[in-house]
Design an enzyme around this catalytic site. Structure first.
Site, short mmCIF file in Angstrom:
data_model
loop_
_atom_site.label_atom_id
_atom_site.label_comp_id
_atom_site.label_asym_id
_atom_site.label_seq_id
_atom_site.Cartn_x
_atom_site.Cartn_y
_atom_site.Cartn_z
N LYS A 173 38.34 -12.73 -10.16
CA LYS A 173 38.30 -11.48 -10.07
C LYS A 173 36.38 -11.30 -10.19
O LYS A 173 36.07 -11.36 -11.34
CB LYS A 173 38.93 -10.55 -11.07
CG LYS A 173 38.83 -9.12 -10.77
CD LYS A 173 37.63 -8.61 -11.33
CE LYS A 173 37.45 -7.19 -11.33
NZ LYS A 173 36.44 -6.65 -10.69
N GLU A 248 31.37 -14.71 -22.91
CA GLU A 248 29.90 -14.88 -22.88
C GLU A 248 29.30 -13.43 -22.67
O GLU A 248 29.37 -13.22 -21.42
CB GLU A 248 29.76 -16.12 -21.91
CG GLU A 248 28.33 -16.72 -22.21
CD GLU A 248 27.37 -15.86 -21.32
OE1 GLU A 248 26.26 -15.01 -22.29
OE2 GLU A 248 27.05 -16.32 -20.47
N CYS A 282 21.91 -13.02 -18.76
CA CYS A 282 22.23 -13.00 -20.05
C CYS A 282 21.14 -13.67 -20.88
O CYS A 282 21.02 -13.39 -22.12
CB CYS A 282 23.45 -13.56 -20.37
SG CYS A 282 24.68 -13.21 -19.09
N GLU A 382 20.62 -4.91 -25.42
CA GLU A 382 20.31 -5.79 -24.20
C GLU A 382 19.95 -4.57 -23.09
O GLU A 382 20.92 -3.61 -22.94
CB GLU A 382 21.41 -6.54 -23.80
CG GLU A 382 21.71 -7.15 -22.52
CD GLU A 382 22.66 -8.09 -22.16
OE1 GLU A 382 23.68 -7.70 -22.09
OE2 GLU A 382 22.37 -9.23 -21.79
C1 UN1 Z 1 23.12 -15.97 -17.30
O1 UN1 Z 1 21.84 -15.82 -17.58
O2 UN1 Z 1 23.94 -15.19 -17.02
O3 UN1 Z 1 19.41 -21.20 -17.06
C2 UN1 Z 1 23.52 -17.49 -16.81
C3 UN1 Z 1 20.42 -20.65 -17.14
C4 UN1 Z 1 21.00 -20.29 -15.92
C5 UN1 Z 1 22.43 -19.56 -16.46
C6 UN1 Z 1 22.07 -18.43 -16.87
N1 UN1 Z 1 21.30 -21.60 -15.33
O4 UN1 Z 1 20.24 -20.08 -18.15
#
Ligand code: UN1
Length: 498
Positions: A173, A248, A282, A382
């Site tokens: 999804k 996550e 993230c 965030e």
């Molecule tokens: C994310 O930040 O949502 O280097 C993933 C990294 C990426 C992946 C990040 N390859 O942190």
């Protein structure tokens, strides 16, 4: 003619009874394609289809499953440039990063395919003669994968790659902001030739499709990447059903700049970490915690560098930073900028939506830097946009205390040439990932990716061999070939030949 997509269920693209929605380019507002919002009945059907496919897929030898994944990786490699353009056009990251997104798919599928010939368990001696003990990984069953828009191909690849090699059919999804990326991703898997029902994709509302998958009795694990509030909801619903859940959930990732840091290197890292993908990661470097001795110099250089960034349509190779992903995202980031101003944070540069000409069609926000006190919301929450908070630290311990003062714990970084600070940071920073002399982004697919605290309360890790843990359970097997009843813990005196 705008292309109209359907749902991918049981190896076929099919029509949906649900209403349709559009996906647009966030730099130009152009409509790219339309997708259905799957209905509850369609969620049920896809879960049934995945369950039926599980019986065969789990019996397919893992190296054979890996061969299909290698075939998919080859197709991804061949189509890399076209797919990268879809990522850039639908999500808004610059083309170099769009290519990176697709490369991560290739890398992970190749890596996970190889896991089909490893997937190691343990063998260990038995306490009894003529008996052996071993552990093997078993697939949990059909799984639901709920993915965000910021890495619209890489994150579906991390989750689906691990599920497939483990022996689990999946229902994906994707975010409603990037269904086209997901559809292009699924088209490659279709071409690679996975058996019908192993790969399924449903677009639509979180409340119908996401919740529907979490609650469906046939779905045996959920892997979710997204915001903390939704993550809590997924965690609760999965707990009610007593299934595995991988979460996550974002970060407020710090870069610590020590007094001896190489400033040039630091600046390159901060620009990429804070403003790459317009801060919508993230793993974005959203806090820069600077030793007081170099604070003024760092702030001056930071402002100068941020003001040089060229913001605009990310398909243009001259552009350094694209728009944020949607009107809602833009609103949220601008609200945070207002919160900063209201709370008395010092705006050092940026702080507004870019307007005029082509900007009026998209969601571009100027690279923004605030000088922030550690307790303020901009230092704690965030934002998921091009907004960097700079904080001043008295010394190393103070910098670590600031770094650890947030509820998140995904990525972290320190810039220093002093081994003492580097090694202490590796120990002291509360985060799933620590970088030394590199920004908070740059994860490689063969290492575990995930966090602690509210980033990752289930302590699951994507990528690396740990990725299998999300979709497998351990079975311990005892084989007694002695031909008689042997009782562990009771027949303690028996010796071979006695
Ligand atoms: C994310 O930040 O949502 O280097 C993933 C990294 C990426 C992946 C990040 N390859 O942190």
């Amino acid at each position: 003619m705008v292309q109209e997509y359907g749902l991918f269920v049981g190896g076929k693209w099919r029509k949906s009874e649900g209403k349709r929605f559009e996906t647009r380019n966030p730099a130009t507002s152009e409509i790219l394609a339309t997708f259905p919002s799957a209905t509850k009945a369609e969620v049920d059907e896809s879960a049934h289809v995945a369950k039926a496919a599980f019986e065969k897929w789990k019996k397919t030898p893992a190296p054979r499953r890996g061969e299909l994944m290698l075939e998919a990786a080859r197709i991804f490699r061949r189509k890399k440039e076209d797919l990268a353009r879809v990522v850039t056009t639908e999500m808004g990251k610059v083309l170099a990063e769009g290519r990176g997104d697709v490369q991560e798919v290739i890398d992970f599928y190749e890596y996970a395919a190889g896991e089909g010939r490893r997937m190691f368990g343990e063998t260990t001696p038995s306490e009894l003669p003529n008996k052996m003990c071993l552990t093997v990984r078993m697939p949990v069953g059909p799984v639901g994968l709920i993915t965000p828009w910021n890495f619209p191909m890489a994150i579906p690849a991390w989750k689906s790659g691990a599920a497939l090699i483990a022996g689990c059919p999946f229902v994906l999804k994707p975010s409603s902001l990037t269904p086209l990326c997901a559809a292009k991703f699924v088209e490659v898997l279709e071409e690679a030739g996975f058996p019908p029902g192993v790969v399924n994709m449903l677009t639509g509302d979180g409340a119908v499709v996401g919740d529907g998958l979490v609650a469906h009795p046939d779905i045996r694990a959920i892997s979710f990447t997204g915001g903390v509030e939704t993550g809590k909801h997924v965690y609760e619903s999965a707990a009610k059903k007593m299934i595995k859940v991988g979460l996550e959930l974002g970060g407020k990732n710090p870069i610590l700049a020590m007094e001896d840091a190489n400033i040039e290197l630091l600046m390159d890292g901060v620009m990429f970490g804070a403003f790459g993908t317009a801060g919508q990661r993230c793993t974005a470097s959203s806090r820069l915690i600077v030793h007081q001795k170099i604070y003024d110099q760092v702030v001056d250089e930071l402002v100068e560098r941020a003001e040089k960034l060229r913001v605009g349509n990310p398909i243009d190779p001259k552009i350094d930073m694209g728009p944020v992903a949607s009107a809602d995202q833009e609103k949220k980031v601008l609200e945070y900028i207002e919160i900063g101003k209201k709370e008395g944070d010092k705006l050092l540069t940026g702080g507004q939506k870019l307007k005029g000409g082509a900007y009026d069609k998209g969601f571009c926000i100027a690279p923004t830097v605030f000088a922030v006190d550690r307790t303020k919301r901009l230092a704690q929450e965030e934002i998921f946009g091009p907004v960097l908070s700079v904080l001043k630290a008295r010394d190393f311990d103070d910098a670590v205390a600031i770094a650890n003062s947030v509820r998140y714990g995904l990525s972290s970084s320190i810039y220093t040439n002093d081994l003492r600070w580097a090694f202490r940071a590796m120990n002291d920073l509360e985060a799933g990932i620590t970088y030394v002399n590199a920004p908070t982004i740059g994860a490689e697919v063969h290492l575990p990716f995930g966090g602690t605290k509210e980033t990752g309360p289930t302590d699951t890790r994507e990528a690396g061999t740990t990725a299998l843990d999300e979709f497998t359970y351990w079975k311990t097997i005892y084989v007694d070939y002695s031909g008689r009843l042997q009782r562990a813990q009771i027949d303690t005196e028996k010796i071979v030949g006695a």
